[in-house]
Design a protein around this motif. Structure first.
Motif, PDB file in Angstrom:
ATOM      1  N   GLY A   2      51.871  19.854  91.721  1.00 36.16           N
ATOM      2  CA  GLY A   2      52.510  18.546  91.795  1.00 36.16           C
ATOM      3  C   GLY A   2      54.002  18.650  92.090  1.00 36.16           C
ATOM      4  N   LYS A   3      54.685  19.614  91.438  1.00 37.68           N
ATOM      5  CA  LYS A   3      56.118  19.787  91.661  1.00 37.68           C
ATOM      6  C   LYS A   3      56.407  20.239  93.092  1.00 37.68           C
ATOM      7  CE  LYS A   3      57.342  20.737  86.853  1.00 37.68           C
ATOM      8  NZ  LYS A   3      57.751  21.769  85.866  1.00 37.68           N
ATOM      9  N   SER A  60      45.001  24.836  77.926  1.00 36.86           N
ATOM     10  CA  SER A  60      45.597  23.813  78.782  1.00 36.86           C
ATOM     11  C   SER A  60      44.588  22.743  79.187  1.00 36.86           C
ATOM     12  CB  SER A  60      46.182  24.458  80.047  1.00 36.86           C
ATOM     13  OG  SER A  60      45.151  24.902  80.920  1.00 36.86           O
ATOM     14  N   THR A 100      43.534  16.198  85.305  1.00 35.42           N
ATOM     15  CA  THR A 100      43.230  17.488  84.679  1.00 35.42           C
ATOM     16  C   THR A 100      42.158  17.418  83.601  1.00 35.42           C
ATOM     17  OG1 THR A 100      45.035  17.163  83.081  1.00 35.42           O
ATOM     18  CG2 THR A 100      45.557  18.364  85.105  1.00 35.42           C
ATOM     19  N   GLN A 145      56.009  16.897  95.147  1.00 34.95           N
ATOM     20  CA  GLN A 145      56.742  15.663  94.830  1.00 34.95           C
ATOM     21  C   GLN A 145      58.086  15.517  95.523  1.00 34.95           C
ATOM     22  OE1 GLN A 145      56.577  15.913  90.576  1.00 34.95           O
ATOM     23  NE2 GLN A 145      54.608  14.828  90.449  1.00 34.95           N
ATOM     24  N   LYS A 160      49.777  12.004  91.904  1.00 32.31           N
ATOM     25  CA  LYS A 160      49.236  11.912  90.544  1.00 32.31           C
ATOM     26  C   LYS A 160      48.425  13.168  90.242  1.00 32.31           C
ATOM     27  CE  LYS A 160      50.680   7.638  90.062  1.00 32.31           C
ATOM     28  NZ  LYS A 160      51.796   7.289  89.170  1.00 32.31           N
ATOM     29  N   LEU A 161      48.268  13.459  88.950  1.00 34.05           N
ATOM     30  CA  LEU A 161      47.510  14.635  88.517  1.00 34.05           C
ATOM     31  C   LEU A 161      46.254  14.204  87.770  1.00 34.05           C
ATOM     32  CD1 LEU A 161      50.448  16.797  87.061  1.00 34.05           C
ATOM     33  CD2 LEU A 161      49.715  16.553  89.445  1.00 34.05           C
ATOM     34  N   VAL A 168      46.284  22.102  83.247  1.00 28.11           N
ATOM     35  CA  VAL A 168      47.467  21.231  83.298  1.00 28.11           C
ATOM     36  C   VAL A 168      48.631  21.974  83.955  1.00 28.11           C
ATOM     37  CG1 VAL A 168      49.181  20.013  81.912  1.00 28.11           C
ATOM     38  CG2 VAL A 168      46.765  19.905  81.272  1.00 28.11           C
ATOM     39  N   ALA A 169      48.806  23.256  83.593  1.00 27.55           N
ATOM     40  CA  ALA A 169      49.914  24.035  84.136  1.00 27.55           C
ATOM     41  C   ALA A 169      49.793  24.184  85.653  1.00 27.55           C
ATOM     42  CB  ALA A 169      49.963  25.410  83.478  1.00 27.55           C
ATOM     43  N   ALA A 212      48.105  22.217  87.755  1.00 27.39           N
ATOM     44  CA  ALA A 212      48.282  20.908  88.384  1.00 27.39           C
ATOM     45  C   ALA A 212      49.763  20.539  88.439  1.00 27.39           C
ATOM     46  CB  ALA A 212      47.492  19.842  87.629  1.00 27.39           C
ATOM     47  N   GLU A 213      50.491  20.813  87.368  1.00 25.56           N
ATOM     48  CA  GLU A 213      51.919  20.491  87.345  1.00 25.56           C
ATOM     49  C   GLU A 213      52.681  21.330  88.365  1.00 25.56           C
ATOM     50  OE1 GLU A 213      53.026  21.049  83.295  1.00 25.56           O
ATOM     51  OE2 GLU A 213      52.434  19.012  82.689  1.00 25.56           O
TER      52      GLU A 213
END
Length: 329
Positions: A27-28, A273, A41, A31, A38-39, A20-21, A23-24
């Motif tokens: 993503g940031k 995560s 995970t 974006q 979209k993510l 998750v970390a 992917a975020e």
């Protein structure tokens, strides 16, 4: 085939990762310039996420090239939508995988790669890779090339579902097969169901993963588990620990604080995560108990600690505490 919007503000981008970390983070980075990111995970929802987003650009943000390949091939084996979805694939890799991913891209398995892990000095490179993917797709569309992306080598497209037909003399609906075939399929399904029911009555052995790079310590802890009805697994690094988690789904992890490729704290954070492993207790194994290690471990998701040296009784007591099934064994 319907037109797809290839503008940065509208183009669908999907970032897939086991973390998750991670992917975020990716993503940031995207974006700010791409507004439809979209993510994905959770492995159990990989196909559902892809089919919901229908991405124009798929970004594979996995720790290893092997994990990225496994994910992408899995999409082609489990989803019929991916075969008809026009998209390009960008892989984030580490320096050890550069030549391998280059070879895969040159063969058309993937489309582009970005040297990204464990840290990147060129964060805009991933944005540029997505921009390039959209430009290439736009140029192909303008030239009339709107064919779906070819499946990875060795993965064939699924056969189209056979049309349903109704037997004239019965009320049975047969999907493109004779009544005899249907009976055989029904019998096979019944046997499979019966076998599944029988399997659920067989208790599964518990499994404990020992993450420790010192072979002597591995053997020592393994011997301390003698007499317990447990399958003992071993990993010598954080990367191997993740592989073992995916392959064997252990019920508990003993995590050494010091590992050759990462810290035990970071490896714990990675495992925790992943939604599928969130419930698995991780006990940190350390030769010291400094406050910062304790705090960082608990923040990462560790459940408890074992301070070296420990004896058989201490280990068994900890295992029974976090594996209630052992209390009656």
């Amino acid at each position: 085939m319907e037109d797809i919007d290839l503008t940065p503000k509208r183009a669908a981008v999907l970032v897939a990762s086991e973390s998750v970390a991670d992917a975020e983070l990716v993503g940031k980075l995207l974006q700010d310039e791409f507004h439809n990111v979209k993510l994905s995970t959770r492995p159990e929802f990989a196909v559902e996420d892809f089919e919901a987003q229908r991405p124009t650009v798929l970004v594979l943000a996995f720790d290893s090239l092997e994990a990225a390949q496994r994910y992408y091939i899995g999409l082609y084996r489990l989803s019929s939508v991916v075969h008809e979805t026009r998209h390009r694939v960008v892989v984030l890799c580490n320096k050890h995988d550069v030549w391998n991913v280059y070879d895969l891209c040159s063969k058309g398995h993937f489309d582009d790669y970005v040297l990204f892990w464990p840290a990147t000095n060129d964060a805009p490179r991933i944005r540029m890779s997505v921009h390039q993917a959209l430009r290439i797709m736009a140029a192909k569309a303008e030239a009339g090339d709107v064919a779906p992306r070819a499946a990875p080598a060795g993965v064939s497209a699924p056969r189209p579902a056979p049309a349903a037909r109704v037997e004239a003399d019965t009320d049975t609906v047969v999907l493109g097969a004779t009544a005899k075939d249907a009976q055989a399929a029904a019998l096979s399904a019944a046997r499979a169901q019966q076998a599944g029911a029988q399997q659920t009555t067989v208790p599964q052995r518990l499994a404990v993963l020992i993450v420790e790079d010192d072979e002597f310590q591995q053997k020592l802890i393994g011997r301390l588990m003698n007499g317990l009805d447990i399958d003992v697994l071993f990993a010598g690094s954080g990367a191997q620990a993740l592989d073992q988690m995916w392959e064997h789904k252990p019920d508990l992890v003993l995590m050494d604080v010091g590992l050759p490729d990462t810290s035990g704290v970071e490896a714990t954070r990675k495992i925790k995560s992943i939604g599928q492993f969130g419930h698995v207790p991780i006990l940190m194994v350390t030769g010291h108990s400094e406050r910062n290690i304790v705090v960082d471990s608990l923040k990462a998701g560790a459940a408890d600690f074992l301070v070296k040296p420990f004896d058989k009784n201490t280990l068994h007591e900890k295992l029974r505490q976090f594996l209630p099934a052992l209390a009656v064994s």
